[in-house]
Design a protein around this motif. Structure first.
Motif, PDB file in Angstrom:
ATOM      1  N   ALA A   1      39.953  37.834  73.770  1.00  0.00           N
ATOM      2  CA  ALA A   1      40.284  38.401  72.467  1.00  0.00           C
ATOM      3  C   ALA A   1      39.850  39.851  72.399  1.00  0.00           C
ATOM      4  O   ALA A   1      38.936  40.285  73.105  1.00  0.00           O
TER       5      ALA A   1
ATOM      6  N   GLU B   1      44.394  38.053  70.466  1.00  0.00           N
ATOM      7  CA  GLU B   1      44.450  37.814  71.907  1.00  0.00           C
ATOM      8  C   GLU B   1      44.814  39.087  72.658  1.00  0.00           C
ATOM      9  O   GLU B   1      45.505  39.959  72.142  1.00  0.00           O
TER      10      GLU B   1
ATOM     11  N   SER C   1      36.123  35.221  67.426  1.00  0.00           N
ATOM     12  CA  SER C   1      37.026  36.164  68.084  1.00  0.00           C
ATOM     13  C   SER C   1      38.351  36.197  67.349  1.00  0.00           C
ATOM     14  O   SER C   1      38.748  35.223  66.691  1.00  0.00           O
TER      15      SER C   1
ATOM     16  N   ALA D   1      41.089  31.894  74.874  1.00  0.00           N
ATOM     17  CA  ALA D   1      41.739  33.027  75.510  1.00  0.00           C
ATOM     18  C   ALA D   1      40.977  34.313  75.198  1.00  0.00           C
ATOM     19  O   ALA D   1      40.323  34.418  74.158  1.00  0.00           O
TER      20      ALA D   1
END
Length: 213
Positions: free
Chosen positions: A78, A56, A53, A76
């Motif tokens: 992405a 963010e 990924s 987190a």
């Protein structure tokens, strides 16, 4: 670790000078850091790969299936995901951080894939490099037109693939065998000789060259 590709974004072009004071045009790419969000194995998916990924994004913009996918990897949310084939997925772990120095080093070659700049609807001179028609005395205002495109009574139609005006650019494009001039691990920068597809800030997929001799 045998990862052969990474995601990033194009920062822009500049130039550097070699030992002989020759100017070399280069493109600077912010490559990574990326995170491993899924590991594909021969037992489960039938092939070995890792999903990485990049970029963010706010958690409020992710739907529930995507949120669960990222939460399972411990990373987190992405904006971009891509799979990269590997020989052995067991070398990687979910949530692992992948940086540009893990993939490239100066002196190697890279292939870069991106979406080319969209030029809108263009004529044949810009789109296909036609030289245009004559502009001498007595010629009507057809200087930039493609000319005749018919095929007479047989087959009485315009053949498929005929070069005509139309949408130009905005397509996935790959540039092969760009030399890796420099790698900056501290700023996650990758410097490649030559131009890469897309505008500044555009997403690019950089992999080890597949046709490098």
């Amino acid at each position: 670790m045998s990862l052969s590709a990474i995601l990033g974004e194009k920062i822009g072009m500049t130039r550097i000078f070699d030992d002989h004071a020759r100017a070399i045009p280069v493109t600077v790419i912010k490559a990574g850091p990326c995170h491993v969000t899924q590991i594909c194995t021969e037992e489960n998916e039938g092939y070995s790969a890792v999903q990485i990924s990049y970029g963010e994004m706010p958690a409020r913009k992710v739907n529930k299936p995507q949120a669960g996918h990222f939460a399972n990897a411990g990373v987190a949310p992405a904006r971009h995901l891509v799979e990269v084939r590997v020989d052995d997925g067991s070398e990687f772990q979910l949530g692992q951080v992948l940086r540009v120095e893990d993939v490239f080093e100066p002196g190697t070659k890279a292939d870069v894939t991106g979406v080319s700049k969209g030029k809108g609807f263009q004529g044949v001179m810009k789109r296909h490099n036609f030289h245009g028609q004559g502009a001498s005395h007595g010629v009507h205002k057809v200087h930039r037109s493609p000319g005749a495109i018919g095929a007479c009574a047989t087959p009485a139609r315009v053949m498929k693939g005929t070069k005509l005006p139309g949408r130009m650019g905005g397509k996935q494009t790959t540039v092969l065998n760009l030399a890796v001039v420099g790698v900056d691990p501290e700023r996650n920068l990758l410097v490649l000789q030559g131009a890469v597809p897309g505008p500044r800030g555009g997403l690019v997929f950089v992999r080890e060259a597949v046709k490098n001799g």
